[in-house]
Scaffold this motif. Structure first.
Motif, PDB file in Angstrom:
ATOM      1  N   LEU A  12       2.898   3.064 -17.323  1.00  0.00           N
ATOM      2  CA  LEU A  12       4.099   2.682 -17.982  1.00  0.00           C
ATOM      3  C   LEU A  12       4.729   1.448 -17.870  1.00  0.00           C
ATOM      4  N   GLY A  13       4.299   0.806 -16.871  1.00  0.00           N
ATOM      5  CA  GLY A  13       4.833  -0.447 -16.144  1.00  0.00           C
ATOM      6  C   GLY A  13       6.045  -0.132 -15.449  1.00  0.00           C
ATOM      7  N   LEU A  14       6.457   1.103 -14.989  1.00  0.00           N
ATOM      8  CA  LEU A  14       7.688   1.439 -14.095  1.00  0.00           C
ATOM      9  C   LEU A  14       7.252   1.123 -12.682  1.00  0.00           C
ATOM     10  N   LEU A  15       5.930   0.846 -12.331  1.00  0.00           N
ATOM     11  CA  LEU A  15       5.932   0.654 -10.772  1.00  0.00           C
ATOM     12  C   LEU A  15       4.499  -0.442 -10.820  1.00  0.00           C
ATOM     13  N   PRO A  16       5.021  -1.504 -10.088  1.00  0.00           N
ATOM     14  CA  PRO A  16       3.997  -2.390 -10.098  1.00  0.00           C
ATOM     15  C   PRO A  16       2.659  -2.303  -9.389  1.00  0.00           C
ATOM     16  N   VAL A  17       1.579  -2.508  -9.689  1.00  0.00           N
ATOM     17  CA  VAL A  17       0.214  -2.419  -8.840  1.00  0.00           C
ATOM     18  C   VAL A  17       0.271  -3.541  -7.843  1.00  0.00           C
ATOM     19  N   THR A  18       0.248  -3.112  -6.515  1.00  0.00           N
ATOM     20  CA  THR A  18       0.344  -4.062  -5.637  1.00  0.00           C
ATOM     21  C   THR A  18      -1.248  -4.220  -4.869  1.00  0.00           C
ATOM     22  N   LYS A  19      -1.296  -5.248  -4.228  1.00  0.00           N
ATOM     23  CA  LYS A  19      -2.804  -5.882  -3.574  1.00  0.00           C
ATOM     24  C   LYS A  19      -3.100  -4.720  -2.905  1.00  0.00           C
ATOM     25  N   ARG A  20      -2.123  -3.978  -2.204  1.00  0.00           N
ATOM     26  CA  ARG A  20      -2.585  -2.765  -1.224  1.00  0.00           C
ATOM     27  C   ARG A  20      -3.291  -1.968  -2.249  1.00  0.00           C
ATOM     28  N   ASP A  21      -2.628  -1.513  -3.428  1.00  0.00           N
ATOM     29  CA  ASP A  21      -3.252  -0.457  -4.163  1.00  0.00           C
ATOM     30  C   ASP A  21      -4.619  -0.762  -4.500  1.00  0.00           C
ATOM     31  N   ILE A  22      -4.940  -2.217  -4.914  1.00  0.00           N
ATOM     32  CA  ILE A  22      -6.258  -2.780  -5.229  1.00  0.00           C
ATOM     33  C   ILE A  22      -7.097  -2.627  -4.174  1.00  0.00           C
ATOM     34  N   ARG A  23      -6.701  -2.908  -2.928  1.00  0.00           N
ATOM     35  CA  ARG A  23      -7.636  -2.848  -1.711  1.00  0.00           C
ATOM     36  C   ARG A  23      -8.038  -1.478  -1.474  1.00  0.00           C
ATOM     37  N   ASN A  24      -6.977  -0.548  -1.524  1.00  0.00           N
ATOM     38  CA  ASN A  24      -7.377   0.865  -1.424  1.00  0.00           C
ATOM     39  C   ASN A  24      -8.344   1.240  -2.527  1.00  0.00           C
ATOM     40  N   THR A  25      -8.164   0.817  -3.730  1.00  0.00           N
ATOM     41  CA  THR A  25      -9.226   1.150  -4.656  1.00  0.00           C
ATOM     42  C   THR A  25     -10.466   0.650  -4.548  1.00  0.00           C
ATOM     43  N   ILE A  26     -10.756  -0.458  -4.040  1.00  0.00           N
ATOM     44  CA  ILE A  26     -11.817  -1.220  -3.624  1.00  0.00           C
ATOM     45  C   ILE A  26     -12.453  -0.366  -2.237  1.00  0.00           C
ATOM     46  N   ASP A  27     -11.709   0.009  -1.272  1.00  0.00           N
ATOM     47  CA  ASP A  27     -12.137   0.880  -0.454  1.00  0.00           C
ATOM     48  C   ASP A  27     -12.717   2.313  -0.664  1.00  0.00           C
ATOM     49  N   ALA A  28     -12.010   2.828  -1.798  1.00  0.00           N
ATOM     50  CA  ALA A  28     -12.479   4.213  -2.233  1.00  0.00           C
ATOM     51  C   ALA A  28     -13.917   3.864  -2.939  1.00  0.00           C
ATOM     52  N   LEU A 117     -17.797  -5.777  -3.418  1.00  0.00           N
ATOM     53  CA  LEU A 117     -16.977  -5.167  -3.275  1.00  0.00           C
ATOM     54  C   LEU A 117     -15.915  -6.052  -2.017  1.00  0.00           C
ATOM     55  N   LYS A 118     -16.818  -5.960  -1.001  1.00  0.00           N
ATOM     56  CA  LYS A 118     -16.306  -6.564   0.325  1.00  0.00           C
ATOM     57  C   LYS A 118     -15.730  -7.731   0.406  1.00  0.00           C
ATOM     58  N   THR A 119     -16.182  -8.754  -0.778  1.00  0.00           N
ATOM     59  CA  THR A 119     -15.874 -10.155  -0.737  1.00  0.00           C
ATOM     60  C   THR A 119     -14.570 -10.045  -1.544  1.00  0.00           C
ATOM     61  N   ALA A 120     -14.338  -9.303  -2.408  1.00  0.00           N
ATOM     62  CA  ALA A 120     -13.283  -9.143  -3.297  1.00  0.00           C
ATOM     63  C   ALA A 120     -11.785  -8.531  -2.496  1.00  0.00           C
ATOM     64  N   ARG A 121     -12.504  -7.463  -1.793  1.00  0.00           N
ATOM     65  CA  ARG A 121     -11.152  -6.814  -0.814  1.00  0.00           C
ATOM     66  C   ARG A 121     -10.936  -7.632   0.234  1.00  0.00           C
ATOM     67  N   ASP A 122     -11.786  -8.483   0.832  1.00  0.00           N
ATOM     68  CA  ASP A 122     -11.437  -9.314   2.049  1.00  0.00           C
ATOM     69  C   ASP A 122     -10.651 -10.466   1.612  1.00  0.00           C
ATOM     70  N   ASN A 123     -10.657 -10.713   0.283  1.00  0.00           N
ATOM     71  CA  ASN A 123      -9.773 -11.971  -0.328  1.00  0.00           C
ATOM     72  C   ASN A 123      -8.652 -11.720  -0.861  1.00  0.00           C
TER      73      ASN A 123
END
Length: 124
Positions: A12-28, A117-123
């Protein structure tokens, strides 16, 4: 339920997606693809016997393509899914290829997928 509320707020756009969220998704996604037998091509998900699963959400799904692993890792969070895939796409090297075509290329290897995936996460 916390994950579902967070996904709802992201969508809904009420909460921003953070780099940490993206990193956690790549780790998962890396956990989902923790063995070469758990990666597939030409479909989003497959059963352990190699047959195509109807969806990455199918509980019995065993193997996933790169995008299927990200979809599964992001769950119901469509915005997180999209932003994670956008981040990964920065690193696969060919602007004319879609991520699905990159995953499905005949010479693609499991190691290539993990490396991307690791390259994207590490950058991040």
């Amino acid at each position: 339920w916390v994950r579902k509320v967070k996904a709802y707020c992201h969508n809904l756009g009420l909460l921003p997606v953070t780099k940490r969220d993206i990193r956690n998704t790549i780790d998962a996604s890396l956990v989902i693809l923790d063995h070469p037998s758990k990666w597939t091509q030409h479909r989003t998900a497959a059963y352990e016997d190699g047959k195509t699963a109807s969806s990455y959400t199918t509980p019995e799904a065993y193997a996933f393509c790169l995008m299927g692993a990200v979809y599964k890792a992001a769950g119901d969070d469509r915005k997180l899914n999209r932003l994670t895939l956008n981040e990964i796409e920065k690193y696969f090297g060919d602007a004319w290829f879609s991520l699905a075509k990159w995953n499905d290329a005949p010479d693609r290897k499991y190691e290539d997928v993990i490396s991307l995936l690791k390259t994207a996460r590490d950058n991040l």
